[in-house]
Design a protein around this motif. Structure first.
Motif, mmCIF file in Angstrom:
data_model
loop_
_atom_site.group_PDB
_atom_site.id
_atom_site.type_symbol
_atom_site.label_atom_id
_atom_site.label_comp_id
_atom_site.label_asym_id
_atom_site.label_seq_id
_atom_site.Cartn_x
_atom_site.Cartn_y
_atom_site.Cartn_z
ATOM 1 N N SER A 1 0.679 -1.129 -0.159
ATOM 2 C CA SER A 1 -0.020 -0.074 0.162
ATOM 3 C C SER A 1 0.754 1.009 -0.117
ATOM 4 N N LEU A 2 1.566 1.492 0.674
ATOM 5 C CA LEU A 2 2.830 1.885 0.745
ATOM 6 C C LEU A 2 3.566 2.184 0.056
ATOM 7 N N MET A 3 3.853 1.991 -0.895
ATOM 8 C CA MET A 3 4.252 1.612 -3.027
ATOM 9 C C MET A 3 3.519 2.267 -3.636
ATOM 10 N N LEU A 4 2.077 1.472 -3.362
ATOM 11 C CA LEU A 4 1.570 2.170 -4.575
ATOM 12 C C LEU A 4 1.049 3.407 -3.817
ATOM 13 N N LEU A 5 0.469 3.883 -2.606
ATOM 14 C CA LEU A 5 -0.275 5.453 -2.916
ATOM 15 C C LEU A 5 0.933 6.070 -2.534
ATOM 16 N N ALA A 6 2.155 6.081 -2.056
ATOM 17 C CA ALA A 6 3.700 7.279 -1.757
ATOM 18 C C ALA A 6 4.079 7.189 -3.157
ATOM 19 N N ASP A 7 4.662 5.966 -3.727
ATOM 20 C CA ASP A 7 5.445 5.491 -5.351
ATOM 21 C C ASP A 7 4.866 5.647 -6.214
ATOM 22 N N GLY A 8 3.622 5.342 -6.075
ATOM 23 C CA GLY A 8 2.585 5.562 -7.576
ATOM 24 C C GLY A 8 3.190 3.713 -8.297
ATOM 25 N N ARG A 9 3.538 3.018 -7.420
ATOM 26 C CA ARG A 9 3.503 1.469 -8.261
ATOM 27 C C ARG A 9 3.252 0.952 -7.638
ATOM 28 N N VAL A 10 3.525 -0.550 -8.218
ATOM 29 C CA VAL A 10 3.212 -1.857 -7.374
ATOM 30 C C VAL A 10 4.010 -2.218 -7.096
ATOM 31 N N MET B 1 -4.024 -3.999 1.118
ATOM 32 C CA MET B 1 -4.235 -3.554 -0.467
ATOM 33 C C MET B 1 -5.403 -2.873 -0.919
ATOM 34 N N PRO C 1 0.677 10.265 -6.762
ATOM 35 C CA PRO C 1 0.852 9.691 -5.880
ATOM 36 C C PRO C 1 1.698 10.603 -4.913
ATOM 37 N N PHE D 1 0.891 8.192 -11.273
ATOM 38 C CA PHE D 1 1.167 6.743 -11.249
ATOM 39 C C PHE D 1 1.489 6.819 -12.398
ATOM 40 N N ASP D 2 1.871 5.456 -12.134
ATOM 41 C CA ASP D 2 2.606 4.723 -13.446
ATOM 42 C C ASP D 2 2.398 2.769 -12.213
#
Lengths: 145, 153
Positions: free
Chosen positions: A24-33, B55, B68, B74-75
Protein backbone atom coordinates in the motif's frame (compact mmCIF):
# COMPACT_ATOMS: atom_id res chain seq x y z
CA UNK A 1 -5.35 -29.91 15.38
CA UNK A 2 -4.92 -32.75 12.91
CA UNK A 3 -4.04 -31.54 9.47
CA UNK A 4 -3.60 -27.94 10.68
CA UNK A 5 -1.15 -28.92 13.41
CA UNK A 6 1.77 -26.97 11.98
CA UNK A 7 -0.12 -23.94 10.68
CA UNK A 8 0.59 -20.48 12.09
CA UNK A 9 -2.58 -18.57 11.24
CA UNK A 10 -1.94 -15.60 13.54
CA UNK A 11 1.69 -15.03 12.58
CA UNK A 12 0.73 -15.60 8.95
CA UNK A 13 -2.07 -13.04 9.13
CA UNK A 14 0.13 -10.49 10.96
CA UNK A 15 2.98 -10.93 8.48
CA UNK A 16 0.46 -10.72 5.65
CA UNK A 17 -0.85 -7.40 6.99
CA UNK A 18 2.73 -6.06 6.97
CA UNK A 19 3.19 -7.23 3.37
CA UNK A 20 -0.10 -5.55 2.43
CA UNK A 21 0.88 -2.32 4.21
CA UNK A 22 4.24 -2.33 2.42
CA UNK A 23 2.49 -2.77 -0.94
CA UNK A 24 0.00 0.00 0.00
CA UNK A 25 2.89 2.32 0.83
CA UNK A 26 4.45 1.69 -2.58
CA UNK A 27 1.12 2.27 -4.31
CA UNK A 28 -0.02 5.41 -2.52
CA UNK A 29 3.35 7.12 -1.94
CA UNK A 30 5.45 5.99 -4.92
CA UNK A 31 2.56 5.36 -7.30
CA UNK A 32 3.60 1.89 -8.40
CA UNK A 33 2.84 -1.75 -7.63
CA UNK A 34 5.19 -3.70 -5.36
CA UNK A 35 5.94 -6.46 -7.84
CA UNK A 36 9.09 -8.15 -6.60
CA UNK A 37 10.04 -9.93 -9.85
CA UNK A 38 9.88 -6.70 -11.86
CA UNK A 39 11.66 -4.52 -9.30
CA UNK A 40 14.35 -7.15 -8.65
CA UNK A 41 15.01 -7.51 -12.38
CA UNK A 42 15.33 -3.73 -12.63
CA UNK A 43 17.66 -3.69 -9.60
CA UNK A 44 19.81 -6.36 -11.27
CA UNK A 45 19.95 -4.11 -14.36
CA UNK A 46 18.19 -6.65 -16.59
CA UNK A 47 14.63 -5.43 -16.15
CA UNK A 48 12.45 -3.30 -18.38
CA UNK A 49 10.39 -1.80 -15.55
CA UNK A 50 9.88 1.95 -15.75
CA UNK A 51 10.68 2.31 -12.04
CA UNK A 52 13.55 4.70 -11.23
CA UNK A 53 16.67 2.60 -10.68
CA UNK A 54 17.21 3.77 -7.08
CA UNK A 55 13.58 2.93 -6.20
CA UNK A 56 13.94 -0.63 -7.53
CA UNK A 57 17.28 -1.09 -5.79
CA UNK A 58 16.07 0.31 -2.45
CA UNK A 59 12.94 -1.87 -2.42
CA UNK A 60 14.88 -5.00 -3.38
CA UNK A 61 17.63 -4.35 -0.82
CA UNK A 62 14.98 -3.73 1.84
CA UNK A 63 13.66 -7.31 1.59
CA UNK A 64 16.73 -9.03 3.13
CA UNK A 65 17.13 -6.12 5.58
CA UNK A 66 13.62 -6.65 6.92
CA UNK A 67 14.08 -10.42 7.07
CA UNK A 68 17.39 -9.91 8.88
CA UNK A 69 15.75 -7.70 11.54
CA UNK A 70 13.13 -10.35 12.28
CA UNK A 71 15.77 -13.09 12.05
CA UNK A 72 17.67 -11.56 14.98
CA UNK A 73 14.84 -12.78 17.24
CA UNK A 74 15.95 -16.32 16.45
CA UNK A 75 12.40 -17.41 15.67
CA UNK A 76 12.58 -17.55 11.87
CA UNK A 77 12.83 -21.04 10.38
CA UNK A 78 14.05 -21.47 6.79
CA UNK A 79 14.03 -25.07 5.59
CA UNK A 80 15.59 -25.09 2.12
CA UNK A 81 15.67 -28.02 -0.31
CA UNK A 82 18.93 -29.90 0.27
CA UNK A 83 19.72 -30.40 -3.42
CA UNK A 84 21.37 -27.50 -5.27
CA UNK A 85 19.76 -28.86 -8.47
CA UNK A 86 16.31 -28.30 -7.03
CA UNK A 87 17.29 -24.67 -6.27
CA UNK A 88 18.82 -24.12 -9.71
CA UNK A 89 16.00 -25.70 -11.71
CA UNK A 90 13.38 -24.01 -9.53
CA UNK A 91 15.15 -20.66 -9.85
CA UNK A 92 15.46 -20.87 -13.62
CA UNK A 93 11.76 -21.70 -14.01
CA UNK A 94 10.69 -18.97 -11.56
CA UNK A 95 12.80 -16.37 -13.39
CA UNK A 96 11.72 -17.44 -16.87
CA UNK A 97 8.06 -17.75 -15.88
CA UNK A 98 7.77 -14.46 -14.01
CA UNK A 99 9.37 -12.61 -16.92
CA UNK A 100 7.06 -14.23 -19.49
CA UNK A 101 4.01 -13.87 -17.25
CA UNK A 102 4.89 -10.30 -16.14
CA UNK A 103 4.72 -10.95 -12.42
CA UNK A 104 4.90 -13.22 -9.41
CA UNK A 105 3.11 -13.82 -6.11
CA UNK A 106 3.45 -10.16 -5.07
CA UNK A 107 2.59 -8.37 -8.34
CA UNK A 108 -0.20 -10.70 -9.48
CA UNK A 109 -1.09 -12.36 -6.17
CA UNK A 110 -1.18 -9.37 -3.78
CA UNK A 111 -1.38 -6.21 -5.92
CA UNK A 112 -3.34 -7.65 -8.86
CA UNK A 113 -5.91 -9.70 -6.94
CA UNK A 114 -6.73 -6.76 -4.65
CA UNK A 115 -7.31 -4.65 -7.80
CA UNK A 116 -9.55 -7.43 -9.20
CA UNK A 117 -7.41 -7.52 -12.34
CA UNK A 118 -8.61 -10.32 -14.66
CA UNK A 119 -5.02 -10.90 -15.82
CA UNK A 120 -3.80 -11.31 -12.25
CA UNK A 121 -6.74 -13.59 -11.33
CA UNK A 122 -5.81 -15.85 -14.25
CA UNK A 123 -2.08 -15.70 -13.43
CA UNK A 124 -2.68 -16.53 -9.76
CA UNK A 125 -4.90 -19.46 -10.71
CA UNK A 126 -2.17 -20.76 -13.07
CA UNK A 127 0.73 -20.57 -10.63
CA UNK A 128 -1.27 -21.95 -7.69
CA UNK A 129 -2.57 -24.88 -9.75
CA UNK A 130 0.83 -25.57 -11.33
CA UNK A 131 2.53 -25.43 -7.92
CA UNK A 132 0.03 -27.88 -6.41
CA UNK A 133 0.29 -30.26 -9.35
CA UNK A 134 4.10 -30.31 -9.38
CA UNK A 135 4.28 -30.91 -5.62
CA UNK A 136 1.84 -33.81 -6.07
CA UNK A 137 3.84 -35.25 -8.97
CA UNK A 138 7.14 -34.95 -7.13
CA UNK A 139 5.65 -36.73 -4.15
CA UNK A 140 3.87 -39.61 -5.81
CA UNK A 141 5.70 -40.20 -9.04
CA UNK A 142 9.28 -39.17 -8.44
CA UNK A 143 9.15 -39.86 -4.71
CA UNK A 144 11.01 -36.65 -3.79
CA UNK A 145 8.67 -34.76 -1.49
CA UNK B 1 18.40 9.69 -1.16
CA UNK B 2 15.17 11.22 -2.49
CA UNK B 3 11.79 10.65 -0.88
CA UNK B 4 10.66 8.08 -3.45
CA UNK B 5 13.74 5.96 -2.77
CA UNK B 6 13.32 6.26 1.01
CA UNK B 7 9.70 5.10 0.74
CA UNK B 8 10.78 2.16 -1.43
CA UNK B 9 13.42 1.19 1.14
CA UNK B 10 10.90 1.40 3.99
CA UNK B 11 8.37 -0.62 1.98
CA UNK B 12 11.02 -3.23 1.15
CA UNK B 13 12.04 -3.58 4.80
CA UNK B 14 8.41 -3.89 5.93
CA UNK B 15 7.72 -6.41 3.15
CA UNK B 16 10.79 -8.50 4.05
CA UNK B 17 9.91 -8.40 7.76
CA UNK B 18 6.36 -9.50 6.92
CA UNK B 19 7.68 -12.43 4.89
CA UNK B 20 9.88 -13.54 7.80
CA UNK B 21 7.12 -13.21 10.43
CA UNK B 22 4.50 -14.95 8.28
CA UNK B 23 6.57 -18.10 7.73
CA UNK B 24 6.77 -17.45 4.01
CA UNK B 25 10.58 -17.23 4.16
CA UNK B 26 10.47 -20.97 4.87
CA UNK B 27 10.37 -22.95 1.59
CA UNK B 28 9.16 -26.10 3.36
CA UNK B 29 6.10 -24.24 4.70
CA UNK B 30 5.25 -22.88 1.25
CA UNK B 31 5.51 -26.38 -0.23
CA UNK B 32 3.30 -27.67 2.60
CA UNK B 33 0.61 -25.21 1.45
CA UNK B 34 0.88 -26.53 -2.10
CA UNK B 35 0.80 -30.14 -0.82
CA UNK B 36 -2.98 -30.47 -0.74
CA UNK B 37 -2.93 -34.28 -0.52
CA UNK B 38 -0.47 -34.35 2.40
CA UNK B 39 -0.17 -32.57 5.75
CA UNK B 40 -1.71 -29.40 4.29
CA UNK B 41 -0.55 -26.18 5.94
CA UNK B 42 -3.02 -23.33 5.28
CA UNK B 43 -0.69 -20.57 6.61
CA UNK B 44 -0.14 -19.07 3.14
CA UNK B 45 -3.89 -18.47 2.81
CA UNK B 46 -3.83 -16.39 6.02
CA UNK B 47 -0.85 -14.43 4.69
CA UNK B 48 -2.72 -13.71 1.45
CA UNK B 49 -5.81 -12.67 3.40
CA UNK B 50 -3.79 -10.35 5.61
CA UNK B 51 -2.03 -8.78 2.63
CA UNK B 52 -5.19 -8.27 0.59
CA UNK B 53 -7.06 -6.27 3.27
CA UNK B 54 -4.80 -3.15 3.27
CA UNK B 55 -4.36 -3.40 -0.50
CA UNK B 56 -8.10 -3.44 -1.26
CA UNK B 57 -8.36 -0.24 0.80
CA UNK B 58 -5.27 1.23 -0.87
CA UNK B 59 -6.76 0.79 -4.36
CA UNK B 60 -9.87 2.65 -3.14
CA UNK B 61 -7.81 5.49 -1.66
CA UNK B 62 -5.80 5.63 -4.88
CA UNK B 63 -8.96 6.60 -6.77
CA UNK B 64 -9.24 9.73 -4.63
CA UNK B 65 -5.63 10.81 -5.24
CA UNK B 66 -4.66 13.04 -8.15
CA UNK B 67 -1.06 11.88 -7.82
CA UNK B 68 0.94 9.68 -5.44
CA UNK B 69 2.14 11.26 -2.17
CA UNK B 70 5.81 11.60 -3.13
CA UNK B 71 6.06 10.70 -6.85
CA UNK B 72 5.08 12.90 -9.80
CA UNK B 73 2.52 10.46 -11.24
CA UNK B 74 1.02 6.98 -10.91
CA UNK B 75 2.83 4.40 -12.99
CA UNK B 76 0.64 1.30 -12.93
CA UNK B 77 0.23 -1.82 -15.10
CA UNK B 78 -2.20 -1.18 -17.93
CA UNK B 79 -2.29 -4.49 -19.81
CA UNK B 80 -5.80 -5.91 -19.92
CA UNK B 81 -5.60 -8.77 -22.41
CA UNK B 82 -5.45 -12.37 -21.23
CA UNK B 83 -2.83 -13.82 -23.55
CA UNK B 84 -0.89 -17.05 -23.92
CA UNK B 85 2.29 -15.43 -22.58
CA UNK B 86 0.59 -14.56 -19.29
CA UNK B 87 -0.89 -18.04 -18.84
CA UNK B 88 2.21 -19.97 -19.96
CA UNK B 89 4.55 -17.76 -17.96
CA UNK B 90 2.49 -18.02 -14.78
CA UNK B 91 2.26 -21.81 -15.17
CA UNK B 92 6.05 -22.11 -15.63
CA UNK B 93 6.53 -19.86 -12.61
CA UNK B 94 4.19 -22.09 -10.58
CA UNK B 95 6.17 -25.20 -11.52
CA UNK B 96 9.41 -23.61 -10.29
CA UNK B 97 7.63 -22.33 -7.17
CA UNK B 98 6.37 -25.83 -6.36
CA UNK B 99 9.73 -27.48 -7.05
CA UNK B 100 11.75 -25.26 -4.72
CA UNK B 101 9.12 -23.66 -2.46
CA UNK B 102 10.47 -20.22 -3.34
CA UNK B 103 9.13 -17.24 -5.24
CA UNK B 104 11.08 -14.00 -5.87
CA UNK B 105 10.23 -12.08 -2.65
CA UNK B 106 11.06 -14.80 -0.11
CA UNK B 107 14.13 -15.89 -2.12
CA UNK B 108 15.60 -12.37 -1.97
CA UNK B 109 14.62 -11.91 1.69
CA UNK B 110 16.29 -15.24 2.51
CA UNK B 111 19.64 -13.86 1.28
CA UNK B 112 19.91 -12.51 4.83
CA UNK B 113 18.90 -15.78 6.54
CA UNK B 114 20.34 -18.59 4.38
CA UNK B 115 22.82 -16.76 2.15
CA UNK B 116 24.23 -19.62 0.05
CA UNK B 117 21.15 -21.60 -0.97
CA UNK B 118 19.19 -18.35 -1.43
CA UNK B 119 21.96 -16.87 -3.60
CA UNK B 120 22.01 -19.99 -5.75
CA UNK B 121 18.26 -19.70 -6.31
CA UNK B 122 18.35 -15.93 -6.94
CA UNK B 123 21.23 -16.27 -9.41
CA UNK B 124 19.35 -19.00 -11.31
CA UNK B 125 16.19 -16.84 -11.22
CA UNK B 126 17.95 -13.81 -12.72
CA UNK B 127 19.46 -16.11 -15.36
CA UNK B 128 15.98 -17.41 -16.20
CA UNK B 129 14.73 -13.83 -16.59
CA UNK B 130 17.64 -12.97 -18.86
CA UNK B 131 17.04 -16.08 -21.01
CA UNK B 132 13.37 -15.16 -21.44
CA UNK B 133 14.25 -11.56 -22.24
CA UNK B 134 16.82 -12.54 -24.88
CA UNK B 135 14.44 -15.09 -26.37
CA UNK B 136 11.57 -12.63 -26.70
CA UNK B 137 13.87 -10.01 -28.29
CA UNK B 138 15.10 -12.63 -30.75
CA UNK B 139 11.52 -13.61 -31.63
CA UNK B 140 10.53 -9.98 -32.20
CA UNK B 141 13.48 -9.57 -34.55
CA UNK B 142 12.49 -12.75 -36.43
CA UNK B 143 8.94 -11.54 -37.05
CA UNK B 144 8.87 -10.12 -40.59
CA UNK B 145 8.07 -6.40 -40.50
CA UNK B 146 5.85 -6.91 -43.55
CA UNK B 147 3.18 -8.45 -41.30
CA UNK B 148 3.03 -5.34 -39.17
CA UNK B 149 2.96 -3.09 -42.23
CA UNK B 150 0.16 -5.08 -43.85
CA UNK B 151 -1.97 -4.60 -40.77
CA UNK B 152 -1.56 -0.84 -40.76
CA UNK B 153 -2.17 -0.27 -44.46
Amino acid sequence: MGIFAHAMPLAGFAGGLMIGLAASLMLLADGRVAGVSGLAARAAAIGTSSAPYTVALAFTAGLPLGAFLIGTTGNVITRFPASPWILIIGGLLVGYGTWLGSGCTSGHGVCGLSRVSPRSLAATFCFMAAGMIIVFLMKFIAGVA
Amino acid sequence: MNRQTLIALAAGILFGAGLAISGMADPARVRAFLDITGAWDPTLAFVMGGALIPMVLAWRIRLKLQRPLVAPAFDLPTAAKLDAKLLAGSTIFGIGWGIAGLCPGPAIADLALQPWPAAMFVFAMLTGMLVCRMQSRFMTRLAPPSIIQRKTT
